[in-house]
Every structure is written in C-alpha cells, then in structure tokens.
Enzyme design. Structure first.
Site, mmCIF file in Angstrom:
data_model
loop_
_atom_site.group_PDB
_atom_site.id
_atom_site.type_symbol
_atom_site.label_atom_id
_atom_site.label_comp_id
_atom_site.label_asym_id
_atom_site.label_seq_id
_atom_site.Cartn_x
_atom_site.Cartn_y
_atom_site.Cartn_z
ATOM 1 N N GLY A 150 0.834 -1.205 0.000
ATOM 2 C CA GLY A 150 0.000 0.000 0.000
ATOM 3 C C GLY A 150 0.857 1.239 0.000
ATOM 4 O O GLY A 150 2.078 1.165 0.180
ATOM 5 N N PRO A 151 0.209 2.393 -0.207
ATOM 6 C CA PRO A 151 0.958 3.650 -0.251
ATOM 7 C C PRO A 151 1.612 3.953 1.102
ATOM 8 O O PRO A 151 1.225 3.362 2.114
ATOM 9 C CB PRO A 151 -0.107 4.699 -0.579
ATOM 10 N N PRO A 152 2.573 4.893 1.120
ATOM 11 C CA PRO A 152 3.249 5.198 2.379
ATOM 12 C C PRO A 152 2.284 5.775 3.408
ATOM 13 O O PRO A 152 1.319 6.451 3.047
ATOM 14 C CB PRO A 152 4.281 6.262 1.991
ATOM 15 N N GLY B 251 0.055 2.603 7.442
ATOM 16 C CA GLY B 251 0.145 1.789 8.654
ATOM 17 C C GLY B 251 0.708 0.394 8.457
ATOM 18 O O GLY B 251 0.481 -0.479 9.288
ATOM 19 N N THR C 140 3.957 -0.639 8.509
ATOM 20 C CA THR C 140 4.969 -0.956 9.520
ATOM 21 C C THR C 140 4.333 -1.099 10.886
ATOM 22 O O THR C 140 4.643 -2.029 11.636
ATOM 23 C CB THR C 140 6.029 0.167 9.558
ATOM 24 N N SER D 247 -3.633 3.408 -18.280
ATOM 25 C CA SER D 247 -4.974 3.837 -17.880
ATOM 26 C C SER D 247 -5.300 5.280 -18.262
ATOM 27 O O SER D 247 -6.406 5.754 -18.008
ATOM 28 C CB SER D 247 -5.178 3.620 -16.387
ATOM 29 N N LYS E 176 -7.719 6.040 -6.889
ATOM 30 C CA LYS E 176 -8.048 7.042 -7.906
ATOM 31 C C LYS E 176 -9.290 7.833 -7.501
ATOM 32 O O LYS E 176 -9.340 9.058 -7.649
ATOM 33 C CB LYS E 176 -8.261 6.363 -9.255
HETATM 34 P P1 ADP Z 1 3.731 2.712 6.393
HETATM 35 O O1 ADP Z 1 4.589 1.650 6.960
HETATM 36 O O2 ADP Z 1 2.562 2.161 5.633
HETATM 37 O O3 ADP Z 1 4.448 3.733 5.573
HETATM 38 P P2 ADP Z 1 3.410 3.510 9.116
HETATM 39 O O4 ADP Z 1 3.129 2.181 9.707
HETATM 40 O O5 ADP Z 1 4.760 4.089 9.302
HETATM 41 O O6 ADP Z 1 3.055 3.490 7.581
HETATM 42 O O7 ADP Z 1 2.296 4.522 9.641
HETATM 43 C C1 ADP Z 1 2.469 5.894 9.818
HETATM 44 C C2 ADP Z 1 1.725 6.371 11.046
HETATM 45 O O8 ADP Z 1 0.339 6.305 10.825
HETATM 46 C C3 ADP Z 1 1.977 5.536 12.277
HETATM 47 O O9 ADP Z 1 2.156 6.382 13.377
HETATM 48 C C4 ADP Z 1 0.743 4.691 12.428
HETATM 49 O O10 ADP Z 1 0.509 4.354 13.771
HETATM 50 C C5 ADP Z 1 -0.319 5.590 11.873
HETATM 51 N N1 ADP Z 1 -1.445 4.861 11.288
HETATM 52 C C6 ADP Z 1 -1.549 4.451 10.012
HETATM 53 N N2 ADP Z 1 -2.714 3.815 9.801
HETATM 54 C C7 ADP Z 1 -3.377 3.842 10.972
HETATM 55 C C8 ADP Z 1 -4.665 3.352 11.408
HETATM 56 N N3 ADP Z 1 -5.475 2.722 10.580
HETATM 57 N N4 ADP Z 1 -5.007 3.560 12.667
HETATM 58 C C9 ADP Z 1 -4.193 4.194 13.500
HETATM 59 N N5 ADP Z 1 -2.993 4.705 13.189
HETATM 60 C C10 ADP Z 1 -2.583 4.525 11.925
#
Ligand code: ADP
Length: 778
Positions: A359-361, A364, A366, A681, A724
């Site tokens: 998924g996009p950065p 959540g 990680t 697309s 999108k």
């Molecule tokens: P990724 O690894 O996808 O780039 P991260 O895990 O680093 O994203 O998430 C970035 C921040 O957003 C973190 O502090 C995370 O706890 C928070 N976060 C992302 N999605 C959610 C969610 N659904 N509920 C609560 N916090 C979220």
C-alpha cells in the site's frame, strides 16, 4: 737475479704479517724483542720481522717461526711506554728468507737471504688484467666492508703502479687468516701472488655478502619483533589511559571466548568452527590484522541468539484486541491477518506463504507489522531493503576481506535477540539488481521455508536456522520479481478517505501525540473542521504521515505557549490554524478553474497513492504527426499512439474533418514533467483530449476519468480504483468516468465515496466523450 745474505736481529710477530713497503707502528713488550729492536737501531736501523706460526708462544724458538719474513727499516726510534713496552715505527723493505736462526738467551738473530728478483713481467697482459681485476675486486670489497671505511687507503691503492707493491699493500689490509697472509708473503712469483690475492678477495667478498644477508634478516627479525613489542606496549598504555579494558591481556580475551563457547547453545557445526578459530587466534600476534579478523568473527558468531527461542503463544482474542487498539478501520486487513494467525496457531510451524502488506506510504504497514509481533509475542526487527543492490548485503562478505561483516539478515538476527522474531522486510519492492548479483534471489532462499533451516551467510560460514523466523514484508507496489511475489500472501492496504483520516486522528493519533507531548486533555483540542482544513490544505497523501507530522507541529507550538503562559488552553480552529502551521501548502479544489479545450483531468495510481493527472494537447500546423512529452513510460507512449490512431480512424464519427489531422501535428503533454509516468490507464483521457482539440469543444472541468483504450475504442478495466477515486475526491471532482468492467469493485468502496462522487461507467470511448465534453450531450 742477485742474492744477498745478511745477518739481522729477528723480531717475532705474534698475529701480524708485515709486507714490503708497508709502514706500521709496532708495540713491543717482550724483552728479547726489545733487545732485537735496540740491536737493529744500532745496526743501520735494519731488523728482520717474521711471524710466529703460533701467536700464543711467548718465547718462540726457530721452529716456531716461519721461514720467510720482511727486512724492515726502523723509521722512528724507541718510544718507551709506561708499562715497559716500547713503540717503534717500521717500514717493510724486502722479502727475506731465513737460512739459519741464531738463538741466544737474550737475542734472536738470523742469517737472511734477500732475493730482490721477483719472477714477473710487469708489463705482461696477464699481470695487467690481474692487477685491474684486483683493484675492482678491492673496491667491491671495500664497499661491502663496513668496518673499514678508510677512504685515503682506497685512493692510495688506485695510485700504486707496481703490481707487486699493489698485491702486498692490499693483502696487508685484508681481513684474512695469518696463514693466508704468510702464504702471500712466501709467494715470490708475481703472477701466482696476484692470482692468490684475487681468490682471497673474491672469497672475502662472498663471505661479506653472506654476512650482510644474514645481518639484514636478523636485523629485520629483531626490528619487527621489537616493533610489535613496542606497539603492543603503546596500545596497552593507550587503553589504560582511556580506562578501557583494564584486563585486556590476551589471556582474558581467550578465556572470555572460551566461556562464551561453553555457555552458548551453538550448533555442533558452529561449536567446532568456534573452537578451531579460537585455536588459530591463540597462536596469532594479537595486534595483527588476521587476529582482528578472527576476533571479530568470533564476536559475531558468539553474539547470535543461538538456541534462544521466545515462548510464542497466539491468543486470537488478544491479537484482535491489539490490532484494534492500534489501528482504526482497515477491518478487512485485520481480518486477513487474524485468519493468517489462526492458521499459524493450528499448524504451529511457519510453512505457508509470507505476509506482504502492500500500500501507499503512511497507511500503517509498519505499525501493523509491529502490532502483529506484539500479538504473537515475538521480538520485532525491521530491515529496510530500499537501495539494497548487492547480494552480499543479504548474505555477507567472506571474512577474508578486511572489514567484512555478516549480511543484513544475520546482523538483524543478532539484534533480534531470539531465533524466532517477527522479521519485517520493509520496502521489498525497492530492492535493486546490479552487476554484483541479484539480492532478490538471495532473499528467496531466506524466505524459502524448505531451505532457510540451513541458511549460510558467507561471513559466518556455518548454518544458521531461520526456519522459526516469522517473515513479514511491506511494499508500496506489486512491482516485485515474479518468484518473490509467488511466495507472498498479498494484503492490500489502500489510502484513507478524509473521514477515515479524521477518525484516525481523533481516536488514535491525537491521544497518542498528546501523551507524547505531555499535554493534558483540557489543555489542547482541535475542532473537526480545523482537522479537515489541515488535511486539505497542509497534506496531500493517501496515508496519514504528513497529517501526523502537522499535528505534532501544532502540539509542539502549544507546549511552548503553555509553558510561557501558565494555565493557557489552546483550541485549534479553522480561523487560527494558519497561525500555527503557516501558509497553506496545497490548494484544495479543482485543478482547473474553467472548461478548456484539450485539457483533461486523468486519474493516476502511483506508489504513493492516487493522484490527479492533467493531460494537455495543442495543435500545431504540420503533417499529421504526434509528439508527447512529460517523462512518459513506454506503456503510456504506446497507449497515446493507440488512442490517436483510434480517433483518427473514427474522425468522421466524432465530427472531425480528416484534413485537420492531415495538416496538423498534435503535441500531447502531461505536466509535472519531472515525475515519471507510466501505465495504460490514461487512454480515455488522451482520446478525450484529442477529440476536444480537433473538434474545438472544451472539456468539462468537473469530470475526471480513467481507463485503458483498445484500437477499436473499447474501454478496459484499470487497477487502483479506490486510490483514484480518493484522489478525485481530494481534487473536488464531481463526476468520474471509469470502465464498466470496474463496476464490480464499487461494492468495496467506502460509502462516502459513493455518496460524494457521480461515477459513470463506460464501455467505449464515445460514451466517455459524451460525458466529458461540454456540449456534445446537449
Ligand atoms: P507505512 O509503513 O505504511 O508507511 P506507518 O506504519 O509508518 O506506515 O504509519 C504511519 C503512522 O500512521 C503511524 O504512526 C501509524 O501508527 C499511523 N497509522 C496508520 N494507519 C493507521 C490506522 N489505521 N489507525 C491508527 N494509526 C494509523
């Protein structure tokens, strides 16, 4: 030839042979010798010098003396020395052969036969050649002989003309045995004498050479051991000065390693290897580079968590609680994870595919992986694969390279502190390939549950069991090597809608951040409208990373204000938001403020989520050619060509005169030219842009579109629909045209997307054109 007989007093020499024309001081202590000297002085200063066969005899008799000696002149009279000895300077004149010794108790005399004829021909070629060779050899000898550095002597040799004199002078300086010198003295024949000397010098040279060689080796051995000793002492002094390892003598290091080897639950192979390496280490000089290599190897080997396993228990209810606690929404994702864990609980062995969160950065991935680790009670390690190009980064360098280390997998296993952690392979799609090998194939071996039991790092050289490690991967896109992708169980995470973002912020981020900033609940709050404004004007993202940063910024500023003004309460509202965050970073609303000809809003799906993609085209007089710019990928270029050909072939259908195509070129540009764009697309958007341009009818600015186009004008399905549509919402688009084939995906779209967007499904390009152009439908 004339032979002269003469009676002379004899002075026996202990360890010396005097040659004709050699001048030398003599120190005489024996009484009989002093008498001989006095006698000589009284007898025209002449004396006969002859060497003793054995220098240790004090009172030599005739049998103890050689038969050939030198008749010499006493050039300086007696000088009495304090210990009753006398000094005299004598100069050799002629060789003399003893005919008969006459010995009395106080004086030794002899009848001498002086043969002043030497059998030689001074000018003969042979003598000259020998003479030159001797001079050369003598120079060589002189250079080698460090003890004898007398330059005047060397120079005087060069000036001696007579071969006989040359031979005698050189011999007197050579450091050879008395018997050798005596033999030269006894050789009357010049040529033979010269030959003998040459042999003597050559022998001396080879002895000196050998001596020098020996000296050098011994010296370097001594020097290097002295140097090592000296450096060792310095090292110890420095360590002591720094207060580092107090007892860092080698004995201790050895016993520490031994203790570690005994205490660690090494595999049989690793134990044997450790013992062998320690044995080698003990034999080495502790500061040598090899010893450093081995000690750091032993360090790595023994620091790994051999045999340490965390007691992992999976309680599905607890797992669900942990996931819910940390993650808002994403129910489907959480369900999939729980299903995965349920299976894991049953089979008790990690054998199935590897979870891969895509998924996009900032959505959540990680943090989900961290929560999974917590839910299954495993240690958590994260290894980023972004920018890993080299296979040896995964599998390590052989330890023969100075400074080599184990690969990243083993390094992280050391960090993990147990053999069964949750190992997050972050950004697995960002791994590169180059000449140094393909890291993906090394990773495949790591992930292969059949083989990773015997994972061997190049540095470690022994197997390390990775079969209990729970691997989880994350990626921004599915752009993965096929073999890797095949091993993954993909779980897609998509971007969040504004509403979801607001909920996450209110329920999760704000309480978390407040705690991190030490803010009380009543001290700080933000209104929902302000949150929307923050999301719209200060962030443009699918995830919530920038939102988190902006919220943290707000809180930092608040903490500062509160600490200067006690009791202050801060409420962030729509009106005061910009006081804290500064001028807005993005514009919210439509990309275009009016309906324009040839300008179409496309929708793109990138690694960082969905985005709006403008497509512009202009007409230039020409010959019906097409140009495109904006860093477009190959697939996108082909899609543009296909769209152009389709419209051109159907120009009459779209009310376009064929001459316009014949007499003009089209230039299509996709702005933000520095960002690479690709994919099929944008086909419908390109077709719309060309039709709008050729028919001079503007495109409705409220409409955005996405869809691949075939040469016959059919619209084909696209991916990343949710992203999108979210991008369209962020861009305040009202109507979105999507392929009919994607209609089925609409079920999964969040409610507010369906409510806020007017989604039109199209099977063919003409259906798209009807909706997109301003007045064709009327
Ligand atoms: P990724 O690894 O996808 O780039 P991260 O895990 O680093 O994203 O998430 C970035 C921040 O957003 C973190 O502090 C995370 O706890 C928070 N976060 C992302 N999605 C959610 C969610 N659904 N509920 C609560 N916090 C979220």
């Amino acid at each position: 030839m004339s032979i002269k007989s003469i009676k002379l007093p004899v002075l026996p020499l202990r360890d010396l042979v005097i040659f004709p024309s050699i001048m030398m001081p003599l120190f005489i202590g024996r009484e009989k010798s002093i008498n001989a000297l006095e006698h000589g002085i009284n007898n025209k200063n002449e004396i006969f010098l002859v060497t003793q066969c054995d220098g240790s005899i004090d009172n030599p008799e005739s049998k103890d003396l050689y038969n050939v000696g030198v008749v010499a002149n006493i050039t300086q009279s007696l000088i009495k020395l304090p210990d009753n000895a006398v000094k005299a300077i004598i100069r050799g004149v002629n060789r003399g052969k003893v005919v008969e010794y006459i010995n009395s108790s106080c004086l030794l005399q002899a009848n001498i036969e002086i043969n002043d004829y030497e059998e030689y021909d001074e000018d003969s070629v042979e003598v000259e050649a020998l003479k030159r060779s001797i001079i050369d050899a003598f120079h060589d000898w002189h250079k080698l002989n460090k003890k004898n550095q007398s330059e005047p002597l060397v120079n005087s040799i060069d000036h001696i003309q007579e071969a006989g004199q040359l031979a005698d002078t050189i011999t007197s300086y050579l450091n050879v045995k008395i018997s050798d010198k005596q033999s030269i003295l006894e050789t009357y024949n010049l040529k033979q004498r010269l030959e003998k000397i040459l042999t003597l010098i050559e022998r001396e040279i080879s002895i000196l050479n050998a001596q020098n060689r020996l000296y050098k080796t011994v010296k370097s051995q001594v020097e290097s051991s002295q140097r090592v000793y000296y450096l060792n002492e310095q090292l110890k002094a420095i360590q002591k000065e720094l207060g580092e390892v107090e007892n860092s003598d080698e004995g201790n290091t050895f016993s520490e390693f031994e203790k570690k080897i005994n205490e660690t639950q090494l595999s049989q192979e690793a134990r044997e290897k450790a013992i062998t390496e320690l044995k080698r280490y003990k034999k080495m000089n502790p500061v040598s580079p090899e010893a450093t290599v081995i000690s750091s190897y032993l360090y790595w080997l023994l620091e790994l968590p051999w045999g340490k396993y965390k007691d992992t228990k999976i309680h599905l209810n607890t797992a669900k609680k942990i996931l819910d606690q940390n993650h808002y929404g994403i129910e489907k994702v959480k369900d999939r994870i729980l299903e995965f864990l349920a299976v894991l609980k049953r089979v008790k062995e990690i054998r199935g595919p590897i979870l891969c969160l895509v998924g996009p950065p900032g959505v959540g991935k990680t943090s989900l992986a961290k929560s999974i680790a917590k839910a299954v009670d495993r240690d958590f390690v994260r290894m980023s694969l972004g920018g890993v190009h080299d296979e040896s980064e995964i599998r390590g360098h052989r330890k023969t390279y100075i400074g080599s280390m184990p690969g990243k997998i083993i390094q992280h296993m050391k960090k993990a502190n147990s053999c069964n952690p949750l190992f997050l392979l972050d950004e697995i799609d960002k791994m590169g390939t180059d000449l140094r090998g393909d890291p993906a194939s090394a990773l495949l071996e790591v992930l292969d549950t059949e083989h990773n039991k015997h994972f061997t790092d190049n540095y470690l050289e022994v197997e390390f069991d990775l079969s209990s490690v729970m691997f989880v991967a994350t990626a921004n896109s599915l752009n993965l090597p096929y073999a890797l992708r095949d091993r993954m169980e993909i779980i897609q995470l998509s971007g969040y809608t504004e509403e979801e973002k607001v909920s996450i912020a209110t329920h999760y981020l704000i309480p978390k951040l407040k705690q991190e900033h030490g803010l009380q609940n009543k001290e700080w709050n933000i209104t929902t409208d302000a949150l929307y404004k923050l999301i719209r004007l200060y962030t443009r993202e699918s995830g919530i990373r920038s939102m988190e940063k902006e919220l943290a910024k707000l809180m930092r500023k608040a903490v500062k204000e509160i600490s200067t003004e006690k009791g202050k309460k801060i409420s962030i509202e729509v009106d005061n938001l910009s006081n804290y965050l500064g001028v807005r970073k993005y514009t919210f609303g439509m990309a275009e403020s009016e309906n324009l000809v040839g300008v179409v809003t496309g929708l793109a799906y990138t690694e960082s989520g969905g985005d709006i993609l403008m497509i512009e085209s202009v007409l230039i007089p020409g010959k019906g050619e097409i140009q495109y710019t904006g860093k477009l990928g190959e697939v996108m270029q082909e899609s543009i060509k296909a769209s152009y050909s389709y419209i051109r072939s159907k120009c009459l259908f779209f009310n376009i005169k064929p001459e316009i195509f014949q007499n003009n070129d089209i230039h299509i540009h996709v702005p933000e030219g520095a960002i690479p764009k690709d994919g099929p697309s944008a086909g419908v958007a390109v077709c719309t842009s060309i039709v709008s341009l050729m028919s001079n009818i503007p495109v409705n600015r409220n409409v955005a579109m996405t869809g691949e186009v075939t040469l016959r004008g059919r619209v084909l399905a696209i991916g990343g629909l949710r992203e999108k549509l979210l991008a369209a919402l962020r861009g305040s688009i009202e109507t979105v045209i999507i392929p009919s084939e994607n209609e089925k995906d609409m079920q999964e779209m969040p409610k507010n997307i369906k409510e806020k967007l007017n989604v039109v499904f199209a099977k063919s390009v003409d259906e798209v054109i009807k909706v997109a152009l301003v007045n064709t439908s009327t």
